[in-house]
Design an enzyme around this catalytic site. Sequence first.
Site, PDB file in Angstrom:
ATOM      1  N   HIS A   1      82.765  24.260  94.736  1.00 20.57           N
ATOM      2  CA  HIS A   1      83.543  24.758  93.606  1.00 20.57           C
ATOM      3  C   HIS A   1      83.718  26.274  93.713  1.00 20.57           C
ATOM      4  O   HIS A   1      82.995  26.936  94.459  1.00 20.57           O
ATOM      5  CB  HIS A   1      82.817  24.507  92.282  1.00 20.57           C
ATOM      6  CG  HIS A   1      82.325  23.119  92.070  1.00 20.57           C
ATOM      7  ND1 HIS A   1      82.920  22.242  91.182  1.00 20.57           N
ATOM      8  CD2 HIS A   1      81.265  22.442  92.594  1.00 20.57           C
ATOM      9  CE1 HIS A   1      82.264  21.101  91.173  1.00 20.57           C
ATOM     10  NE2 HIS A   1      81.262  21.194  92.021  1.00 20.57           N
ATOM     11  N   TYR A   2      84.618  26.821  92.923  1.00 18.60           N
ATOM     12  CA  TYR A   2      84.554  28.250  92.600  1.00 18.60           C
ATOM     13  C   TYR A   2      84.369  28.399  91.099  1.00 18.60           C
ATOM     14  O   TYR A   2      84.700  27.505  90.317  1.00 18.60           O
ATOM     15  CB  TYR A   2      85.756  29.036  93.114  1.00 18.60           C
ATOM     16  CG  TYR A   2      87.120  28.677  92.563  1.00 18.60           C
ATOM     17  CD1 TYR A   2      87.367  28.430  91.202  1.00 18.60           C
ATOM     18  CD2 TYR A   2      88.215  28.622  93.417  1.00 18.60           C
ATOM     19  CE1 TYR A   2      88.631  28.144  90.722  1.00 18.60           C
ATOM     20  CE2 TYR A   2      89.483  28.320  92.944  1.00 18.60           C
ATOM     21  CZ  TYR A   2      89.679  28.088  91.592  1.00 18.60           C
ATOM     22  OH  TYR A   2      90.935  27.799  91.121  1.00 18.60           O
ATOM     23  N   THR A   3      83.828  29.562  90.684  1.00 23.57           N
ATOM     24  CA  THR A   3      83.493  29.750  89.276  1.00 23.57           C
ATOM     25  C   THR A   3      84.659  30.267  88.450  1.00 23.57           C
ATOM     26  O   THR A   3      84.685  30.079  87.226  1.00 23.57           O
ATOM     27  CB  THR A   3      82.335  30.740  89.131  1.00 23.57           C
ATOM     28  OG1 THR A   3      82.746  32.022  89.630  1.00 23.57           O
ATOM     29  CG2 THR A   3      81.098  30.246  89.889  1.00 23.57           C
TER      30      THR A   3
ATOM     31  N   GLU B   1      78.425  26.074  93.461  1.00 21.35           N
ATOM     32  CA  GLU B   1      79.425  26.954  92.865  1.00 21.35           C
ATOM     33  C   GLU B   1      79.458  28.269  93.645  1.00 21.35           C
ATOM     34  O   GLU B   1      78.408  28.806  94.023  1.00 21.35           O
ATOM     35  CB  GLU B   1      79.100  27.237  91.399  1.00 21.35           C
ATOM     36  CG  GLU B   1      79.332  26.060  90.463  1.00 21.35           C
ATOM     37  CD  GLU B   1      80.776  25.960  89.994  1.00 21.35           C
ATOM     38  OE1 GLU B   1      81.604  26.779  90.449  1.00 21.35           O
ATOM     39  OE2 GLU B   1      81.065  25.073  89.166  1.00 21.35           O
TER      40      GLU B   1
ATOM     41  N   HIS C   1      86.044  20.225  94.795  1.00 20.53           N
ATOM     42  CA  HIS C   1      86.172  19.717  93.433  1.00 20.53           C
ATOM     43  C   HIS C   1      87.578  19.145  93.225  1.00 20.53           C
ATOM     44  O   HIS C   1      87.763  18.126  92.553  1.00 20.53           O
ATOM     45  CB  HIS C   1      85.892  20.842  92.440  1.00 20.53           C
ATOM     46  CG  HIS C   1      85.625  20.364  91.052  1.00 20.53           C
ATOM     47  ND1 HIS C   1      85.483  21.218  89.988  1.00 20.53           N
ATOM     48  CD2 HIS C   1      85.482  19.111  90.534  1.00 20.53           C
ATOM     49  CE1 HIS C   1      85.261  20.518  88.883  1.00 20.53           C
ATOM     50  NE2 HIS C   1      85.256  19.242  89.187  1.00 20.53           N
TER      51      HIS C   1
ATOM     52  N   ASP D   1      89.745  24.019  92.488  1.00 22.69           N
ATOM     53  CA  ASP D   1      88.717  24.727  93.255  1.00 22.69           C
ATOM     54  C   ASP D   1      88.135  23.885  94.398  1.00 22.69           C
ATOM     55  O   ASP D   1      88.105  22.663  94.302  1.00 22.69           O
ATOM     56  CB  ASP D   1      87.595  25.198  92.327  1.00 22.69           C
ATOM     57  CG  ASP D   1      86.994  24.092  91.473  1.00 22.69           C
ATOM     58  OD1 ASP D   1      87.765  23.317  90.899  1.00 22.69           O
ATOM     59  OD2 ASP D   1      85.756  24.016  91.374  1.00 22.69           O
TER      60      ASP D   1
END
Length: 341
Positions: free
Chosen positions: A111-113, A175, A223, A233
């Site tokens: 994922h990225y935040t 993440e 994700h 993401d």
Amino acid sequence: MRKTLYIIGLSTFVFSCTSQQNVKKNTYKPKTPVSQPKPVVKTTSPEAPKPKIVSDHGVDFFTTNIADPAKNDNTASYGSIVSAKPAGYKVVKTYFPAIAQNFRQRYLILHYTALPDDKSITVLTQQAVSSHYLVNNTGDNEIYQLVDENKRSYHAGVSAWRNDKNLNDTSIGIEIVNAGYTTDATGKRIFATFSDEQVRKVAALAKDIVTRYQIPATNVLAHSDIAPTRKQDPGPMFPWKKLYDEYQLGMWYDETAKQNFFSIAQADFATKYIDPTFIFQTQTALQKFGYALDLSGKWDDATKKTIEAFQYHYRPQNYDGIMDAETWSILQALIQKYPVK
């Protein structure tokens, strides 16, 4: 006198015949010997002794695999053994462990935040969303662990891949601190890049997790792969090909196979694009590869977003959500290389 002699003679004759019949009946005839199979003596090899459970301050650990990796069985425990404590009884590990078991952790999701470092930490530790690990962007050598790998973190949400759903139950989430995307004047999403330090951290962390839990390449996902209609993401700037080439992580297509499919597809692709049958075939191919997608036979919003998610991962140079000849060829090459078993 003659009569007497006649009776005696007849009796002798009868007795003589009877004796001969008895001799015939009792004559010994040797039987043909029948070879009997030799009884098989089963030798039971002694069971190999199991490695001992290690106890430390009353906590038990078992870090050895005695099961069959070919069956995806594994008895190693990465952490302490959790056991029941029933009142009035003693739980013993005399026959621990059974070899028929495997890991809960079957997927790795990236994922990225879409937040800076400090806010990423706050949201992922203090709110109703979490991940097992957080890779910061501060240039140090630290990776933050937020959730025990043996527990579910709330990172995937409503999700599906191939035959599995609700992937929080079976996955580890990573993440990565990243700004996410902005939108330009045309409505196109412009995604932020990842630093080299972050990519190296992610690769080292992912490699360790995949190796320990024997996670296959088909289960290392974005994700956006497992929730394509609502997530983007880690986006097209995440270097999936670099992870595949340099760290043997995740899936990637073979260029030769892709070119073979491309040479066939490009001839009449524009004509096929508007054909409902081809749309249905495209949706079927995306579904076959792993995406959760209804077969509507139309270029609907869900199909467009699913194609976008596929392009983010495998064709990041152009992620317009349109199934062109190149995207189609990449999809076919991946299905060929990673069939559903």
